[in-house]
Design a protein around this motif. Structure first.
Motif, PDB file in Angstrom:
ATOM      1  N   TRP A 203       3.277  -2.478  -7.734  1.00 14.06           N
ATOM      2  CA  TRP A 203       2.615  -1.081  -8.138  1.00 14.06           C
ATOM      3  C   TRP A 203       1.699  -0.580  -7.225  1.00 14.06           C
ATOM      4  O   TRP A 203       1.073   0.614  -7.444  1.00 14.06           O
ATOM      5  CB  TRP A 203       2.510  -0.997  -9.468  1.00 14.06           C
ATOM      6  N   LEU A 204       1.041  -1.581  -6.339  1.00 18.86           N
ATOM      7  CA  LEU A 204      -0.223  -0.998  -5.790  1.00 18.86           C
ATOM      8  C   LEU A 204       0.102  -0.827  -4.109  1.00 18.86           C
ATOM      9  O   LEU A 204       0.914  -1.821  -3.523  1.00 18.86           O
ATOM     10  CB  LEU A 204      -1.332  -2.150  -5.697  1.00 18.86           C
ATOM     11  N   LYS A 205       0.033   0.241  -3.623  1.00 21.39           N
ATOM     12  CA  LYS A 205      -0.032   0.356  -1.918  1.00 21.39           C
ATOM     13  C   LYS A 205      -1.144  -0.336  -1.318  1.00 21.39           C
ATOM     14  O   LYS A 205      -0.978  -0.984  -0.538  1.00 21.39           O
ATOM     15  CB  LYS A 205      -0.037   2.070  -1.623  1.00 21.39           C
ATOM     16  N   ASN A 206      -2.371  -0.180  -2.074  1.00 18.32           N
ATOM     17  CA  ASN A 206      -3.454  -0.794  -1.404  1.00 18.32           C
ATOM     18  C   ASN A 206      -3.944  -1.959  -2.511  1.00 18.32           C
ATOM     19  O   ASN A 206      -4.640  -1.660  -3.590  1.00 18.32           O
ATOM     20  CB  ASN A 206      -4.688   0.003  -1.027  1.00 18.32           C
ATOM     21  N   PRO A 207      -3.739  -3.360  -2.095  1.00 18.52           N
ATOM     22  CA  PRO A 207      -4.005  -4.231  -3.211  1.00 18.52           C
ATOM     23  C   PRO A 207      -5.533  -4.376  -3.266  1.00 18.52           C
ATOM     24  O   PRO A 207      -6.098  -4.951  -4.409  1.00 18.52           O
ATOM     25  CB  PRO A 207      -3.531  -5.711  -2.607  1.00 18.52           C
ATOM     26  N   ALA A 208      -6.382  -3.819  -2.490  1.00 18.26           N
ATOM     27  CA  ALA A 208      -7.777  -3.961  -2.645  1.00 18.26           C
ATOM     28  C   ALA A 208      -8.523  -2.768  -3.615  1.00 18.26           C
ATOM     29  O   ALA A 208      -9.533  -2.768  -3.994  1.00 18.26           O
ATOM     30  CB  ALA A 208      -8.403  -3.569  -1.540  1.00 18.26           C
ATOM     31  N   VAL A 209      -7.427  -1.923  -3.964  1.00 15.97           N
ATOM     32  CA  VAL A 209      -7.767  -0.724  -5.015  1.00 15.97           C
ATOM     33  C   VAL A 209      -7.749  -1.202  -6.282  1.00 15.97           C
ATOM     34  O   VAL A 209      -6.850  -2.014  -6.745  1.00 15.97           O
ATOM     35  CB  VAL A 209      -6.963   0.594  -4.578  1.00 15.97           C
ATOM     36  N   ARG A 210      -8.411  -0.613  -7.052  1.00 14.54           N
ATOM     37  CA  ARG A 210      -8.590  -0.808  -8.551  1.00 14.54           C
ATOM     38  C   ARG A 210      -7.688  -0.306  -9.214  1.00 14.54           C
ATOM     39  O   ARG A 210      -7.330   0.992  -9.218  1.00 14.54           O
ATOM     40  CB  ARG A 210     -10.035  -0.524  -9.240  1.00 14.54           C
ATOM     41  N   ARG A 211      -6.883  -0.767 -10.193  1.00  9.54           N
ATOM     42  CA  ARG A 211      -5.528  -0.240 -10.636  1.00  9.54           C
ATOM     43  C   ARG A 211      -6.050   0.747 -11.833  1.00  9.54           C
ATOM     44  O   ARG A 211      -7.019   0.479 -12.467  1.00  9.54           O
ATOM     45  CB  ARG A 211      -4.697  -1.349 -11.469  1.00  9.54           C
ATOM     46  N   PRO A 212      -5.645   2.004 -11.780  1.00 15.33           N
ATOM     47  CA  PRO A 212      -6.131   2.941 -13.062  1.00 15.33           C
ATOM     48  C   PRO A 212      -5.471   2.261 -14.298  1.00 15.33           C
ATOM     49  O   PRO A 212      -4.566   1.866 -14.487  1.00 15.33           O
ATOM     50  CB  PRO A 212      -5.196   4.154 -12.601  1.00 15.33           C
ATOM     51  N   ARG A 213      -6.660   2.370 -15.014  1.00 14.51           N
ATOM     52  CA  ARG A 213      -6.272   2.096 -16.692  1.00 14.51           C
ATOM     53  C   ARG A 213      -6.386   3.095 -17.393  1.00 14.51           C
ATOM     54  O   ARG A 213      -7.298   3.590 -17.851  1.00 14.51           O
ATOM     55  CB  ARG A 213      -7.733   1.180 -16.950  1.00 14.51           C
ATOM     56  N   PHE A 214      -5.079   3.662 -17.716  1.00 12.07           N
ATOM     57  CA  PHE A 214      -5.025   4.830 -18.456  1.00 12.07           C
ATOM     58  C   PHE A 214      -5.353   4.811 -19.675  1.00 12.07           C
ATOM     59  O   PHE A 214      -5.929   5.819 -20.439  1.00 12.07           O
ATOM     60  CB  PHE A 214      -3.565   5.101 -18.423  1.00 12.07           C
ATOM     61  N   SER A 215      -5.617   3.546 -20.331  1.00 18.07           N
ATOM     62  CA  SER A 215      -5.980   3.222 -21.897  1.00 18.07           C
ATOM     63  C   SER A 215      -7.163   3.669 -21.874  1.00 18.07           C
ATOM     64  O   SER A 215      -7.919   3.496 -23.123  1.00 18.07           O
ATOM     65  CB  SER A 215      -5.516   1.844 -22.297  1.00 18.07           C
TER      66      SER A 215
END
Length: 200
Positions: free
Chosen positions: A172-184
């Motif tokens: 789900w990540l295009k850039n593995p270095a980017v922090r995943r959005p935490r919608f919660s």
């Protein structure tokens, strides 16, 4: 037609012919009038758009499927399936989750900017927008009711983590270095909507 369009609806000519065909009380309710490829709408479904009629979720899903066709990949228009399962306390099967991801989530999660999720709570439709850059869960409601706001917020705060869980995994990540959005973890937000001047 079962109803007479008001002056505010302001339709004439070809629009009136189409409206008459859709809302005719003399034609079959089971006739398919819209096929978006993802869902279909028959006359009976579309007749729930008549004034003083409760809109069914099939109409919302049809609108979602049409909006997503022309939307850029950074906007996700989500069907009712996820919200309904969460509110009813059900788990979606893996094939259904995979189909929703394939059909409604066209970008990686680190590229998405807005997620539009129609919501149903206590007999009322409203819209949740997940504004990813601003980290907000936005509650949009044409008939905003402060007394109902806590329940609607609770519903949104149940659905957001489910959407988040659907985007877990390196794929789900295009850039593995980017922090995943935490919608919660996003803040609840109710924008101020200007009141319409009833005298104008």
């Amino acid at each position: 037609m079962d109803f007479k369009p008001s002056r505010e609806i302001d339709i004439a000519g070809a629009e009136m012919a189409v409206a008459t065909y859709i809302f005719s009380k003399d034609l079959l309710d089971s006739q398919i009038l819209i096929d978006s490829g993802l869902c279909r709408g028959d006359r009976g479904t579309l007749r729930t758009l008549e004034p003083r009629t409760e809109i069914v979720d099939d109409v919302i899903n049809l609108l979602v499927s049409m909006l997503k066709k022309t939307a850029p990949p950074c906007k996700w228009y989500m069907p009712m399936t996820i919200m309904q399962a969460v509110i009813e306390g059900r788990r979606l099967s893996s094939p259904i989750v995979a189909r929703i991801a394939r059909d409604y989530m066209p970008s990686k999660v680190d590229e998405v900017r807005w997620i539009y999720q129609p919501m149903w709570c206590l007999g009322h439709w409203f819209l949740m927008i997940i504004d990813v850059p601003r980290k907000r869960l936005i509650h949009l409601d044409s008939l905003h009711n402060r007394d109902m706001e806590p329940k609607r917020r609770e519903a949104m705060e149940k659905v957001a983590p489910e959407l988040e869980m659907m985007t877990v995994g390196d794929g789900w990540l295009k850039n593995p270095a980017v922090r995943r959005p935490r919608f919660s973890t996003f803040e609840f937000d109710v924008p101020t909507v200007p009141q319409q001047d009833r005298n104008s």
